[in-house]
Design a protein around this motif. Sequence first.
Motif, PDB file in Angstrom:
ATOM      1  N   SER A  91       8.235  -0.419  13.192  1.00  0.00           N
ATOM      2  CA  SER A  91       8.629  -1.252  12.060  1.00  0.00           C
ATOM      3  C   SER A  91       7.485  -2.165  11.636  1.00  0.00           C
ATOM      4  O   SER A  91       7.214  -2.315  10.442  1.00  0.00           O
ATOM      5  N   ILE A  92       6.828  -2.756  12.608  1.00  0.00           N
ATOM      6  CA  ILE A  92       5.702  -3.644  12.300  1.00  0.00           C
ATOM      7  C   ILE A  92       4.578  -2.861  11.638  1.00  0.00           C
ATOM      8  O   ILE A  92       3.978  -3.328  10.653  1.00  0.00           O
ATOM      9  N   VAL A  93       4.291  -1.678  12.131  1.00  0.00           N
ATOM     10  CA  VAL A  93       3.247  -0.842  11.529  1.00  0.00           C
ATOM     11  C   VAL A  93       3.628  -0.481  10.095  1.00  0.00           C
ATOM     12  O   VAL A  93       2.794  -0.536   9.179  1.00  0.00           O
ATOM     13  N   GLY A  94       4.886  -0.139   9.862  1.00  0.00           N
ATOM     14  CA  GLY A  94       5.348   0.189   8.516  1.00  0.00           C
ATOM     15  C   GLY A  94       5.215  -0.988   7.566  1.00  0.00           C
ATOM     16  O   GLY A  94       4.807  -0.827   6.409  1.00  0.00           O
ATOM     17  N   MET A  95       5.549  -2.186   8.040  1.00  0.00           N
ATOM     18  CA  MET A  95       5.418  -3.374   7.192  1.00  0.00           C
ATOM     19  C   MET A  95       3.959  -3.678   6.880  1.00  0.00           C
ATOM     20  O   MET A  95       3.630  -4.051   5.751  1.00  0.00           O
ATOM     21  N   VAL A  96       3.097  -3.504   7.859  1.00  0.00           N
ATOM     22  CA  VAL A  96       1.666  -3.756   7.634  1.00  0.00           C
ATOM     23  C   VAL A  96       1.112  -2.767   6.610  1.00  0.00           C
ATOM     24  O   VAL A  96       0.354  -3.156   5.706  1.00  0.00           O
ATOM     25  N   ILE A  97       1.492  -1.516   6.713  1.00  0.00           N
ATOM     26  CA  ILE A  97       1.028  -0.512   5.758  1.00  0.00           C
ATOM     27  C   ILE A  97       1.501  -0.849   4.346  1.00  0.00           C
ATOM     28  O   ILE A  97       0.735  -0.746   3.373  1.00  0.00           O
ATOM     29  N   ALA A  98       2.760  -1.277   4.217  1.00  0.00           N
ATOM     30  CA  ALA A  98       3.296  -1.632   2.900  1.00  0.00           C
ATOM     31  C   ALA A  98       2.543  -2.824   2.314  1.00  0.00           C
ATOM     32  O   ALA A  98       2.182  -2.814   1.129  1.00  0.00           O
ATOM     33  N   ILE A  99       2.277  -3.832   3.122  1.00  0.00           N
ATOM     34  CA  ILE A  99       1.543  -5.010   2.637  1.00  0.00           C
ATOM     35  C   ILE A  99       0.121  -4.633   2.224  1.00  0.00           C
ATOM     36  O   ILE A  99      -0.390  -5.103   1.199  1.00  0.00           O
ATOM     37  N   ILE A 100      -0.520  -3.779   2.996  1.00  0.00           N
ATOM     38  CA  ILE A 100      -1.883  -3.348   2.665  1.00  0.00           C
ATOM     39  C   ILE A 100      -1.886  -2.582   1.347  1.00  0.00           C
ATOM     40  O   ILE A 100      -2.762  -2.795   0.497  1.00  0.00           O
ATOM     41  N   GLU A 101      -0.924  -1.697   1.154  1.00  0.00           N
ATOM     42  CA  GLU A 101      -0.842  -0.936  -0.097  1.00  0.00           C
ATOM     43  C   GLU A 101      -0.635  -1.859  -1.296  1.00  0.00           C
ATOM     44  O   GLU A 101      -1.250  -1.680  -2.339  1.00  0.00           O
ATOM     45  N   ILE A 102       0.240  -2.840  -1.146  1.00  0.00           N
ATOM     46  CA  ILE A 102       0.490  -3.781  -2.245  1.00  0.00           C
ATOM     47  C   ILE A 102      -0.758  -4.601  -2.539  1.00  0.00           C
ATOM     48  O   ILE A 102      -1.158  -4.759  -3.693  1.00  0.00           O
ATOM     49  N   ALA A 103      -1.393  -5.120  -1.502  1.00  0.00           N
ATOM     50  CA  ALA A 103      -2.593  -5.937  -1.689  1.00  0.00           C
ATOM     51  C   ALA A 103      -3.724  -5.120  -2.306  1.00  0.00           C
ATOM     52  O   ALA A 103      -4.424  -5.591  -3.210  1.00  0.00           O
ATOM     53  N   TYR A 104      -3.905  -3.904  -1.825  1.00  0.00           N
ATOM     54  CA  TYR A 104      -4.977  -3.061  -2.352  1.00  0.00           C
ATOM     55  C   TYR A 104      -4.728  -2.693  -3.817  1.00  0.00           C
ATOM     56  O   TYR A 104      -5.676  -2.529  -4.581  1.00  0.00           O
TER      57      TYR A 104
END
Length: 63
Positions: free
Chosen positions: A6-19
């Motif tokens: 779950s934490i990995v999924g949230m980090v990936i989502a935040i990175i995609e949004i920021a990028y």
Amino acid sequence: MRKILSIVGMVIAIIEIAYSFVGDSDTGQFFGIDMNIWVFRLLWLALFGVVFNGFLKESKNPQ
């Protein structure tokens, strides 16, 4: 193990949004489909919300 995923999924989502804000693009690709950048960001935000909700439920019910 589930909390880690779950934490990995949230980090990936935040990175995609920021990028998506850093990149200079009018469209985003979500699983191979080109779409408006704001729809792309909204989908990733919704995905983050779903994963975060699951994470909170898992945290309240430790087994």
